[in-house]
Write an enzyme that holds these catalytic residues in place. Sequence first.
Site, PDB file in Angstrom:
ATOM      1  N   CYS A 125     109.808  17.128 -19.682  1.00  0.00           N
ATOM      2  CA  CYS A 125     108.757  16.238 -20.189  1.00  0.00           C
ATOM      3  C   CYS A 125     107.907  16.967 -21.239  1.00  0.00           C
ATOM      4  O   CYS A 125     107.653  16.433 -22.327  1.00  0.00           O
ATOM      5  CB  CYS A 125     107.908  15.758 -19.013  1.00  0.00           C
ATOM      6  SG  CYS A 125     106.615  14.592 -19.442  1.00  0.00           S
ATOM      7  N   CYS A 126     107.486  18.197 -20.934  1.00  0.00           N
ATOM      8  CA  CYS A 126     106.697  18.975 -21.904  1.00  0.00           C
ATOM      9  C   CYS A 126     107.504  19.223 -23.175  1.00  0.00           C
ATOM     10  O   CYS A 126     106.953  19.245 -24.275  1.00  0.00           O
ATOM     11  CB  CYS A 126     106.282  20.324 -21.322  1.00  0.00           C
ATOM     12  SG  CYS A 126     104.821  20.300 -20.284  1.00  0.00           S
TER      13      CYS A 126
ATOM     14  N   CYS B  24      97.598  17.408 -19.363  1.00  0.00           N
ATOM     15  CA  CYS B  24      97.841  15.989 -19.134  1.00  0.00           C
ATOM     16  C   CYS B  24      97.267  15.569 -17.771  1.00  0.00           C
ATOM     17  O   CYS B  24      97.243  16.361 -16.824  1.00  0.00           O
ATOM     18  CB  CYS B  24      99.339  15.720 -19.138  1.00  0.00           C
ATOM     19  SG  CYS B  24     100.091  15.954 -20.753  1.00  0.00           S
TER      20      CYS B  24
ATOM     21  N   CYS C  41      99.212  16.232 -14.486  1.00  0.00           N
ATOM     22  CA  CYS C  41      99.582  17.636 -14.256  1.00  0.00           C
ATOM     23  C   CYS C  41      98.378  18.570 -14.227  1.00  0.00           C
ATOM     24  O   CYS C  41      98.524  19.791 -14.342  1.00  0.00           O
ATOM     25  CB  CYS C  41     100.559  18.096 -15.340  1.00  0.00           C
ATOM     26  SG  CYS C  41     102.026  17.066 -15.429  1.00  0.00           S
TER      27      CYS C  41
ATOM     28  N   CYS D 174     109.835  35.415 -15.868  1.00  0.00           N
ATOM     29  CA  CYS D 174     110.422  36.198 -16.964  1.00  0.00           C
ATOM     30  C   CYS D 174     109.486  37.207 -17.623  1.00  0.00           C
ATOM     31  O   CYS D 174     109.873  37.859 -18.577  1.00  0.00           O
ATOM     32  CB  CYS D 174     111.008  35.298 -18.038  1.00  0.00           C
ATOM     33  SG  CYS D 174     110.971  33.578 -17.699  1.00  0.00           S
TER      34      CYS D 174
END
Lengths: 187, 111
Positions: free
Chosen positions: A58-59, A147, A150, A175
Site C-alpha cells: 500500500c505504501c 495515514c 496506520c 536490515c
Amino acid sequence: MFSLDTGRLHAETYRFIEQVRNHYKISIDVLSPDKDALEKFVREKGLYSFYQDGHKECCGIRKVVPLRNKLATLDAWITGQRKDQSPGTRADVPVVEKDMAFSTADHVLIKFNPLSYWSSAQVWQYIRENDVPFNELHNRGFISIGCEPCTRPVLPNQHEREGRWWWEEATMKECGLHAGNLQQKAG
Amino acid sequence: MQISMVKKIKADGSPCRKCQEVEDRLKAAGLTDRIDKVIIADERDPESEGMNLAALHKVDRAPFFIVEEEGKAPRIYTIYMRFLKEVLNTEVSEEEQLRDILDAAPDIDYI
Ligand code: SF4
C-alpha cells in the site's frame, strides 16, 4: 514544496496542509497516487490489506511511486528527518547525503536533513518561539503522524515509532547494520 | 567489473533474514555466478571487512553491493532490484522494486 496525499490522511492533516499554505503564502504540490494502479490495488485487495499482509504494498503505491516520480525531476530535496526518530535502526541521518533509495545510475539525488541533530524538544521550542503552525493531532497524543489507519497516539515514554504500523513492528528493523558499530567507525 | 555482495551476521550471531532472501533470489535467478565476492559484515566485530566497507561507503543497510570498474568510482547499491536492473540488466517488476525501496530505506515511509 510538495507533500504526499495518500488519500488516507486524517482530516486534521489536510487542514494542516491548508494552514501551512496560508500561513507562509506558498504553493504546495499535493501529490496523489497513480489512479489506475490505486484502483486496481483497492479492487483486488480492499482498503485495509495492510493489516493482513503488511504496509509495504500500500505504501509503495500511495507514497513511494508519487515520491519517486517527483524526485526524478529534482537534483536535491530537503526533509525534516531527525536522528532521534529511529530507535537504533539507522547508523546516522547525515545532514547532507546521496539519496541511496532514489539515485539511479544516471541521476544522482542529494538529500538534505537539516534537522538531523535536533531533538524533539528543540523542535517544539522552535515551534513555540516562532509561531510555527503544527498539526492539531499533536495536541491529542500523536507524535509521528502518517495515514489515519496506520497511526495511533503513543503513551508517555513510548517511542514515537510505536504509533506507526504497530502490528508488524518485529519485522521492520531487520536490515539495519547496528548503529553503534558504524558510528564508531565513521567517527 | 568486480561485484561484491556484503551480507550481515546479526549481533546475536544469526544470519540476516533479508541477506538470506536476496541470496536465495540470486540463486533462483541463476545469477550467483555474477557475484565475484561475498563479504561478511559481522555486527559482533566492528573490524570485520563488511563493517569497514559499510562505514567507508556510509551504508547502514544490509545486504548491499559494491560494483567496481577500472577508472571509475565504486558504485554502491543498497536496493537489490535496482542492482539487478542496472548492473545485471535483469527485468524486475514494479511491485518488487517498490518493496525493495521500502526494505532498504524504511525511514522514507515515515515521510
Ligand atoms: S501508511 Fe498505511 S494507509 Fe498509508 S500508504 Fe502506508 S499502508 Fe497505506
